[in-house]
Design an enzyme around this catalytic site. Sequence first.
Site, mmCIF file in Angstrom:
data_model
loop_
_atom_site.group_PDB
_atom_site.id
_atom_site.type_symbol
_atom_site.label_atom_id
_atom_site.label_comp_id
_atom_site.label_asym_id
_atom_site.label_seq_id
_atom_site.Cartn_x
_atom_site.Cartn_y
_atom_site.Cartn_z
ATOM 1 N N VAL A 38 44.538 34.326 43.492
ATOM 2 C CA VAL A 38 44.756 35.557 42.641
ATOM 3 C C VAL A 38 45.609 36.957 43.758
ATOM 4 C CG1 VAL A 38 43.990 34.905 40.164
ATOM 5 C CG2 VAL A 38 42.815 36.527 42.389
ATOM 6 N N TYR A 39 45.244 37.102 44.795
ATOM 7 C CA TYR A 39 44.936 38.087 45.048
ATOM 8 C C TYR A 39 47.443 38.143 45.105
ATOM 9 C CZ TYR A 39 40.707 38.649 46.609
ATOM 10 O OH TYR A 39 39.003 38.741 46.862
ATOM 11 N N SER A 40 47.222 38.852 44.429
ATOM 12 C CA SER A 40 48.631 38.907 44.537
ATOM 13 C C SER A 40 49.850 38.020 44.302
ATOM 14 C CB SER A 40 49.608 39.836 46.210
ATOM 15 O OG SER A 40 48.919 41.089 46.181
ATOM 16 N N ASP A 41 49.647 37.459 42.938
ATOM 17 C CA ASP A 41 49.484 35.858 42.541
ATOM 18 C C ASP A 41 50.300 35.128 43.726
ATOM 19 O OD1 ASP A 41 50.995 34.455 40.800
ATOM 20 O OD2 ASP A 41 52.728 35.148 40.806
ATOM 21 N N LYS A 58 39.339 31.581 47.492
ATOM 22 C CA LYS A 58 38.813 31.625 46.205
ATOM 23 C C LYS A 58 39.128 30.633 44.940
ATOM 24 C CE LYS A 58 36.850 36.735 48.032
ATOM 25 N NZ LYS A 58 38.401 36.116 47.928
#
Length: 322
Positions: free
Chosen positions: A60-63, A88
């Site tokens: 999910v970090y920065s899509d 993750k």
Amino acid sequence: MQYVKLGSTGLDVSRICLGCMTYGVPGRGTHEWTLDEEASRPLIRQAIEAGITFFDTANVYSDGTSEEIVGKALGDFARRDDIVLATKVHGRMRSGPNGGGLSRKAIMTEIEHSLGRLGTDYVDLYQIHRYDPHTPVEETMEALHDLVKAGKVRYIGASSMYAWQFSKMQYTAERHGWTRFVSMQNHYNLVYREEEREMLPLCADQGVGVLPWSPLARGRLTRDWDTATERSATDSFGSTLYQDGDRAVVEAVTRIAGDRGVPRARVALAWLLHQDGVTAPIIGASKPGHVEDAVAAVELTLTEKEIEELERPYAPHPIAGH
């Protein structure tokens, strides 16, 4: 740099883990303050050259662009066999059904996407980003076990949740002969120590490595209490984690750092590294000095008196970070 085993496994990791939420295309996802690829690569390279071998990111970090930047940089600056790469699964990656969570479908889908973005055929540590109350625990643990057996994942870990939830998942895996979690990535630092009540004793008893996130409390432990940053101005999640009473802890860090003649970050990280069961704090680095301070903290030994002074002002907090 020092290296230790991750929990009761045979896996060697550096005592500092570089958290890669800082790296990603600005404006993608929920973080406006991230560094683009050009700005990220020198910091990742600096970490490698300093002996850091442990890198943590998330889908999910920065899509997903964090995984892309990190994967490319590690491929250019290091040998894959020398790196412990963690990512993750859980957060929502797209709208509509099955776009997030820990169902078998979501896990099997997201590992393939993560491997593609990271440019590798396996992840060393695959972590569930949070507990999913909407999916049976048996479904999640069997899916993760199948990834290990397929060779796409070497070890599995978990992140912030209640101790009873973590214990339930571990028990379920053990009962069925499935792979158990070897690590817990939890919210733990000098101004948030609620994990000492149940989660840390559980991890110690079960031989689970502890990888604290936000070890510097979103930078609050490194600056004067009322000082704002570009990140803090837009970090709605971070604004819910701490309270005004934490100022006294920050002031204690400031006093000891001043007496030692070292940056406050080194003192705060050194305290965390002194805690039993802590394997590797996950630090964020947007400037070269952040990496330097983290590496130097490994060699900073605090006295019992200093530790007592740092811990004395702590006040209990509501549970935060789950």
